[in-house]
Write an enzyme that holds these catalytic residues in place. Structure first.
Site, short mmCIF file in Angstrom:
data_model
loop_
_atom_site.label_atom_id
_atom_site.label_comp_id
_atom_site.label_asym_id
_atom_site.label_seq_id
_atom_site.Cartn_x
_atom_site.Cartn_y
_atom_site.Cartn_z
N SER A 5 0.64 -1.36 -0.17
CA SER A 5 -0.10 0.02 -0.08
C SER A 5 0.82 1.12 0.00
O SER A 5 0.12 2.53 -0.04
CB SER A 5 -1.02 -0.07 1.22
OG SER A 5 -0.24 -0.09 2.55
N GLY A 6 2.20 1.11 0.08
CA GLY A 6 3.02 2.25 0.04
C GLY A 6 3.38 2.69 -1.42
O GLY A 6 2.85 2.37 -2.32
N LEU A 7 4.36 3.69 -1.44
CA LEU A 7 4.82 4.25 -2.51
C LEU A 7 5.05 3.31 -3.81
O LEU A 7 4.43 3.32 -4.80
CB LEU A 7 6.05 5.04 -2.44
CG LEU A 7 6.77 5.89 -3.42
CD1 LEU A 7 5.86 6.65 -4.42
CD2 LEU A 7 7.94 6.49 -3.02
N TYR A 25 19.07 2.26 10.07
CA TYR A 25 18.20 1.63 9.01
C TYR A 25 19.23 1.08 7.76
O TYR A 25 18.88 -0.05 7.32
CB TYR A 25 17.48 2.88 8.45
CG TYR A 25 16.55 2.39 7.04
CD1 TYR A 25 15.60 1.86 7.35
CD2 TYR A 25 17.20 3.01 5.78
CE1 TYR A 25 14.61 1.55 6.21
CE2 TYR A 25 16.44 2.50 4.64
CZ TYR A 25 15.28 1.96 4.70
OH TYR A 25 14.55 1.91 3.71
N PRO A 84 17.11 1.18 -5.31
CA PRO A 84 16.69 2.34 -5.97
C PRO A 84 17.16 3.55 -5.44
O PRO A 84 17.95 3.53 -4.24
CB PRO A 84 15.09 2.48 -5.74
CG PRO A 84 14.94 1.58 -4.29
CD PRO A 84 16.06 0.74 -4.48
N THR A 85 17.26 4.67 -5.92
CA THR A 85 17.82 5.84 -5.35
C THR A 85 16.31 7.09 -5.50
O THR A 85 15.79 7.40 -6.36
CB THR A 85 18.82 6.62 -6.45
OG1 THR A 85 18.20 6.79 -7.58
CG2 THR A 85 19.87 5.67 -6.63
N ASP A 114 22.60 18.84 6.47
CA ASP A 114 22.26 18.39 5.00
C ASP A 114 22.26 16.98 4.93
O ASP A 114 21.75 16.63 3.95
CB ASP A 114 23.31 19.13 3.94
CG ASP A 114 23.07 20.53 3.60
OD1 ASP A 114 21.88 20.97 3.66
OD2 ASP A 114 23.86 21.15 3.44
#
Length: 351
Positions: A45-47, A173, A200-201, A307
């Site tokens: 259900s995520g991106l 993580y 992925p990036t 940053d």
């Protein structure tokens, strides 16, 4: 009478048993390759899960006879081994795309590294071990470009994952995700399992987490800019705007992950990303978002805030060796599509 060979010539029972198990598994996999897949997608259900679902349902990604099951957190807690096994028992998948993870934005990771380490280690071990026990023929897990060493040469490639510690901001993580690669190699070495991973990036697209505090940088900026437009205020971007990233549209990633599931045979992971030439700064991205949302107010950069990593340039040379003609959606076009989706679905979006 024939005599028994000396003990050092006899096959070790455990080695024979392991070899026999691998042979039986290869025969099963050969038979299963003729059968339609039953694909279980964790984090469905995520991106990225929603992107894969779109490709499956709307772009011909599903072949005749196949069954695709998209899980959400409502279907069970993958941190819990009993609930994980119950999910696998219920659906009996032949293939798994493992997307589920505990994730957050940069500043949440900086505050709660232990939480992200422990929960993601549990999730990944539960999914991979249960897949092995249930004789799942292939697992494709999703890693992240943050797993690469903080101090490294650029561009990064798949061989460099374990060459040094990750950045301090999200080391919990990152280490949990690195262990998937270690486990994949161990499952292959010990059991002949064809489990692999993609890297992925900086993925973005519809159904992302657009929360300003905990969302990924691009989606959080979309929400922040849209809110500023509605309220007639300026936008404040955390950090200098100088870090550079390769942003990958979720629908492009969904198409590529399905290709990996069907065609990619290696155990070693593969980077799924736009090329080095498509790397842009956070400032450039914010300007594109402002244009897509027709925001004309002032944009400020708060340099008192950190940053993170200034760059994480990744090489997609391995992907290009397999798919030299794959076309990624241009960044401006993908940003416009995502902004339009966010505005149209603002009340239902994760904000």
């Amino acid at each position: 009478l024939l005599q028994q060979p000396p003990h050092f010539c006899r096959p070790r029972p455990e080695k024979f048993e392991l070899t026999y198990q691998m042979l039986v598994r290869k025969l099963k996999e050969s038979d299963m390759s003729k059968m339609p897949m039953r694909v279980l997608v964790t984090g469905g259900s995520g991106l990225v899960g929603k992107a894969i679902e779109h490709v499956v349902k709307n772009e011909g990604g599903k072949l005749e006879g196949e069954e695709w099951i998209f899980l959400s957190s409502k279907d069970g807690d993958l941190v819990d081994i009993a609930q994980t096994r119950a999910i696998f028992e219920k659906h009996r998948p032949t293939h798994v795309i493992h997307l589920a993870a505990k994730v957050g934005g940069l500043y949440l990771h900086m505050k709660e590294n232990l939480y992200f380490l422990r929960d993601n280690l549990r999730i990944n071990d539960n999914v991979l071990q249960t897949a092995h026990e249930m004789d799942v023929s292939k697992v494709v897990s999703c890693l992240s470009s943050c797993i690469f060493p903080d101090k490294t040469e650029y561009p990064i490639d798949e061989s460099m994952i374990h060459n040094g510690p990750p950045h301090d901001s999200n080391y919990g993580y990152s280490h949990a995700k690195r262990m998937i690669d270690v486990q994949n190699r161990a499952y292959f070495q010990q059991h002949g399992r064809r489990y692999t991973a993609v890297i992925p990036t900086n993925v973005f697209g519809p159904y992302d987490n657009f929360n300003i505090e905990n969302g990924h940088v691009l989606s959080a900026l979309m929400n922040k800019t849209y809110k500023a437009k509605k309220e007639g205020t300026s936008v404040t971007v955390c950090g200098s705007g100088n870090p550079r990233r390769q942003f990958t549209f979720s629908l492009d990633l969904g198409r590529l992950i399905i290709w990996v599931l069907r065609e990619y045979k290696e155990i070693d992971p593969i980077i799924l990303s736009v090329g080095e030439e498509d790397e842009v700064s956070i400032k450039e991205v914010e300007d594109m978002i402002a244009s897509a949302l027709e925001f004309t107010g002032e944009i400020h950069f708060d340099t008192m805030l950190g940053d993170g990593q200034l760059k994480k340039t990744a090489s997609n040379a391995k992907l290009r060796s397999y798919l030299p003609d794959f076309t990624f959606t241009p960044l401006k076009e993908a940003l416009k599509m995502t902004c339009d989706w966010f505005v149209a679905n603002y009340d239902a979006a994760r904000t």
